[in-house]
Scaffold this motif. Sequence first.
Motif, PDB file in Angstrom:
ATOM      1  N   SER A  17       0.760  -1.233  -0.107  1.00 50.54           N
ATOM      2  CA  SER A  17       0.253   0.127   0.278  1.00 50.54           C
ATOM      3  C   SER A  17       0.852   1.380  -0.067  1.00 50.54           C
ATOM      4  CB  SER A  17      -1.064  -0.277   1.530  1.00 50.54           C
ATOM      5  OG  SER A  17      -0.426   0.063   2.597  1.00 50.54           O
ATOM      6  N   ARG A  41      -3.983  -2.567   5.661  1.00 50.13           N
ATOM      7  CA  ARG A  41      -4.694  -2.313   5.604  1.00 50.13           C
ATOM      8  C   ARG A  41      -6.055  -1.336   3.891  1.00 50.13           C
ATOM      9  NH1 ARG A  41      -1.591   2.988   6.323  1.00 50.13           N
ATOM     10  NH2 ARG A  41      -0.758   1.665   5.810  1.00 50.13           N
ATOM     11  N   ASN A  91       7.334  -8.083   0.019  1.00 47.01           N
ATOM     12  CA  ASN A  91       7.832  -6.507   0.580  1.00 47.01           C
ATOM     13  C   ASN A  91       8.047  -6.119   1.640  1.00 47.01           C
ATOM     14  OD1 ASN A  91       9.195  -3.698  -0.241  1.00 47.01           O
ATOM     15  ND2 ASN A  91       7.075  -3.294   1.011  1.00 47.01           N
ATOM     16  N   TYR A 156      15.680  -7.476  13.210  1.00 44.85           N
ATOM     17  CA  TYR A 156      15.351  -7.257  11.711  1.00 44.85           C
ATOM     18  C   TYR A 156      16.573  -7.724  10.836  1.00 44.85           C
ATOM     19  CZ  TYR A 156      14.661  -4.165   7.946  1.00 44.85           C
ATOM     20  OH  TYR A 156      14.936  -3.243   6.658  1.00 44.85           O
ATOM     21  N   THR A 191      10.845   6.175   2.556  1.00 44.89           N
ATOM     22  CA  THR A 191       9.175   5.761   2.603  1.00 44.89           C
ATOM     23  C   THR A 191       8.410   5.835   3.766  1.00 44.89           C
ATOM     24  OG1 THR A 191       9.652   3.470   3.884  1.00 44.89           O
ATOM     25  CG2 THR A 191      10.095   3.355   1.615  1.00 44.89           C
TER      26      THR A 191
HETATM   27  N1  LIG Z   1      12.626   1.659   3.716  1.00 46.75           N
HETATM   28  C1  LIG Z   1      13.917   1.277   4.449  1.00 46.75           C
HETATM   29  O1  LIG Z   1      14.759   2.633   4.508  1.00 46.75           O
HETATM   30  C2  LIG Z   1      13.998   0.222   4.161  1.00 46.75           C
HETATM   31  C3  LIG Z   1      16.122  -0.090   4.069  1.00 46.75           C
HETATM   32  C4  LIG Z   1      15.962  -1.206   3.578  1.00 46.75           C
HETATM   33  C5  LIG Z   1      15.326  -1.888   3.032  1.00 46.75           C
HETATM   34  N2  LIG Z   1      14.285  -1.791   3.340  1.00 46.75           N
HETATM   35  C6  LIG Z   1      13.550  -3.131   2.777  1.00 46.75           C
HETATM   36  O2  LIG Z   1      11.940  -2.970   2.349  1.00 46.75           O
HETATM   37  C7  LIG Z   1      11.156  -3.013   2.373  1.00 46.75           C
HETATM   38  C8  LIG Z   1       9.956  -2.202   2.667  1.00 46.75           C
HETATM   39  O3  LIG Z   1      10.329  -1.156   3.423  1.00 46.75           O
HETATM   40  P1  LIG Z   1       9.083  -0.170   3.274  1.00 46.75           P
HETATM   41  O4  LIG Z   1       9.738   1.022   4.534  1.00 46.75           O
HETATM   42  O5  LIG Z   1       8.810   1.033   2.241  1.00 46.75           O
HETATM   43  O6  LIG Z   1       8.040  -0.031   3.961  1.00 46.75           O
HETATM   44  P2  LIG Z   1       7.394  -1.068   5.400  1.00 46.75           P
HETATM   45  O7  LIG Z   1       7.265   0.300   6.414  1.00 46.75           O
HETATM   46  O8  LIG Z   1       8.566  -2.724   5.457  1.00 46.75           O
HETATM   47  O9  LIG Z   1       6.126  -2.167   5.098  1.00 46.75           O
HETATM   48  C9  LIG Z   1       5.204  -0.678   4.430  1.00 46.75           C
HETATM   49  C10 LIG Z   1       3.644  -1.628   3.542  1.00 46.75           C
HETATM   50  O10 LIG Z   1       3.647  -3.207   4.363  1.00 46.75           O
HETATM   51  C11 LIG Z   1       2.475  -3.622   4.530  1.00 46.75           C
HETATM   52  N3  LIG Z   1       2.853  -4.034   5.818  1.00 46.75           N
HETATM   53  C12 LIG Z   1       3.661  -4.487   6.994  1.00 46.75           C
HETATM   54  N4  LIG Z   1       2.910  -4.494   8.035  1.00 46.75           N
HETATM   55  C13 LIG Z   1       2.468  -5.756   7.306  1.00 46.75           C
HETATM   56  C14 LIG Z   1       1.367  -7.289   8.244  1.00 46.75           C
HETATM   57  N5  LIG Z   1       1.641  -7.866   9.253  1.00 46.75           N
HETATM   58  N6  LIG Z   1       0.482  -7.863   7.036  1.00 46.75           N
HETATM   59  C15 LIG Z   1       0.729  -7.257   6.034  1.00 46.75           C
HETATM   60  N7  LIG Z   1       0.962  -6.332   5.328  1.00 46.75           N
HETATM   61  C16 LIG Z   1       1.995  -5.584   6.300  1.00 46.75           C
HETATM   62  C17 LIG Z   1       1.859  -2.019   5.296  1.00 46.75           C
HETATM   63  O11 LIG Z   1       1.070  -2.134   4.967  1.00 46.75           O
HETATM   64  P3  LIG Z   1      -0.277  -1.575   6.646  1.00 46.75           P
HETATM   65  O12 LIG Z   1       0.270  -1.704   7.310  1.00 46.75           O
HETATM   66  O13 LIG Z   1      -2.078  -1.180   6.164  1.00 46.75           O
HETATM   67  O14 LIG Z   1       0.044  -3.801   6.734  1.00 46.75           O
HETATM   68  C18 LIG Z   1       2.122  -1.464   4.119  1.00 46.75           C
HETATM   69  O15 LIG Z   1       1.944  -1.387   3.128  1.00 46.75           O
HETATM   70  C19 LIG Z   1      11.054  -3.668   4.031  1.00 46.75           C
HETATM   71  O16 LIG Z   1      11.032  -5.421   3.723  1.00 46.75           O
HETATM   72  C20 LIG Z   1      12.121  -3.426   4.256  1.00 46.75           C
HETATM   73  O17 LIG Z   1      12.695  -4.018   5.428  1.00 46.75           O
HETATM   74  C21 LIG Z   1      13.537  -0.415   3.491  1.00 46.75           C
END
Ligand SMILES: NC(=O)c1ccc[n+]([C@@H]2O[C@H](COP(=O)([O-])OP(=O)(O)OC[C@H]3O[C@@H](n4cnc5c(N)ncnc54)[C@H](OP(=O)(O)O)[C@@H]3O)[C@@H](O)[C@H]2O)c1
Length: 265
Positions: A17, A41, A91, A156, A191
């Motif tokens: 999302s 959500r 993701n 993590y 993000t």
């Molecule tokens: N952002 C960074 O700086 C960063 C850095 C390194 C790696 N990553 C990796 O990249 C990926 C994405 O990161 P992000 O920052 O974009 O997002 P995130 O906050 O990890 O995830 C966002 C998305 O995942 C859904 N989500 C979270 N918990 C959930 C659950 N229990 N069940 C179903 N859906 C769930 C959220 O929607 P709902 O809340 O509606 O469920 C939202 O759509 C992750 O795997 C993270 O480890 C991110």
Amino acid sequence: MNLKEKYGRTAMIAGASEGIGAAFATCLAAEAMDLVLIARRLEPLQQLADLLESKYKVNVICISCDLSGTNAALQIEKALNGREISLLVYNAALSYIGPFIKNSAVEHSQAAQINMITPLNMVRLYGEKMLAKGKGAVILMTSLAGLQGSGFLSVYAATKSFNRILAESLWYEWKNSGVDIIGCCAGATATPGFKSTCPEKTGFFTPRGLEPEEVARECLKKLGKQPSFITGRGNRIASFIMQKILPRKMAINIMGDTTRKMYRL
Ligand SMILES: NC(=O)c1ccc[n+]([C@@H]2O[C@H](COP(=O)([O-])OP(=O)(O)OC[C@H]3O[C@@H](n4cnc5c(N)ncnc54)[C@H](OP(=O)(O)O)[C@@H]3O)[C@@H](O)[C@H]2O)c1
């Protein structure tokens, strides 16, 4: 050959999302792929679905599912009602920042479930179907934190390391099968989830955060070409220094010190 021709018609994004997941959804819709979007959500998912359907004329279905549930993969399979998945992006992740003992065993298990067990179950389920068909693709999101011990991100980091190793191992097993798999190792990405942690900039080892779209685009370009990759040039340079030049002990200290300063721990 575009992604749809190469892999098939429908992409499923778990954690779709916002942030990187939404960016993958947008890039894949732009490639004319139908989508299955998953998150807890339904409302933000549906908003994204409406936008992508009207802009790219693709079909999008939304599934509300808590990926930390032990039956998440089966729940999704049931909701798909026989629909075939050609490309899977896993993701979603749960990240606790702070001392290991601050979180309960239940919280750590929940992180292990959403970050490792549910993607493992989904890769097992959809990987088998893709292999039987002789085409398909899987993207597992991992992180720079998973490249070495990362104090204050311990669980993590360990789960992200699991995803990288899983992707690389299956890349080897599947390399002649028509099924591609890649571990997308992201650094700081702007993000909503990352911004909500209010990190402080601390120096060289906290490079500029990439935009989610840059991460998704780069990953889709590298899919099928490598077992895993690190997003963004700045991250690749920092990671080269950390992994190849510095002693591991020093890299672990730098990572822990950086996180401690970023989050004022
Ligand atoms: N952002 C960074 O700086 C960063 C850095 C390194 C790696 N990553 C990796 O990249 C990926 C994405 O990161 P992000 O920052 O974009 O997002 P995130 O906050 O990890 O995830 C966002 C998305 O995942 C859904 N989500 C979270 N918990 C959930 C659950 N229990 N069940 C179903 N859906 C769930 C959220 O929607 P709902 O809340 O509606 O469920 C939202 O759509 C992750 O795997 C993270 O480890 C991110």
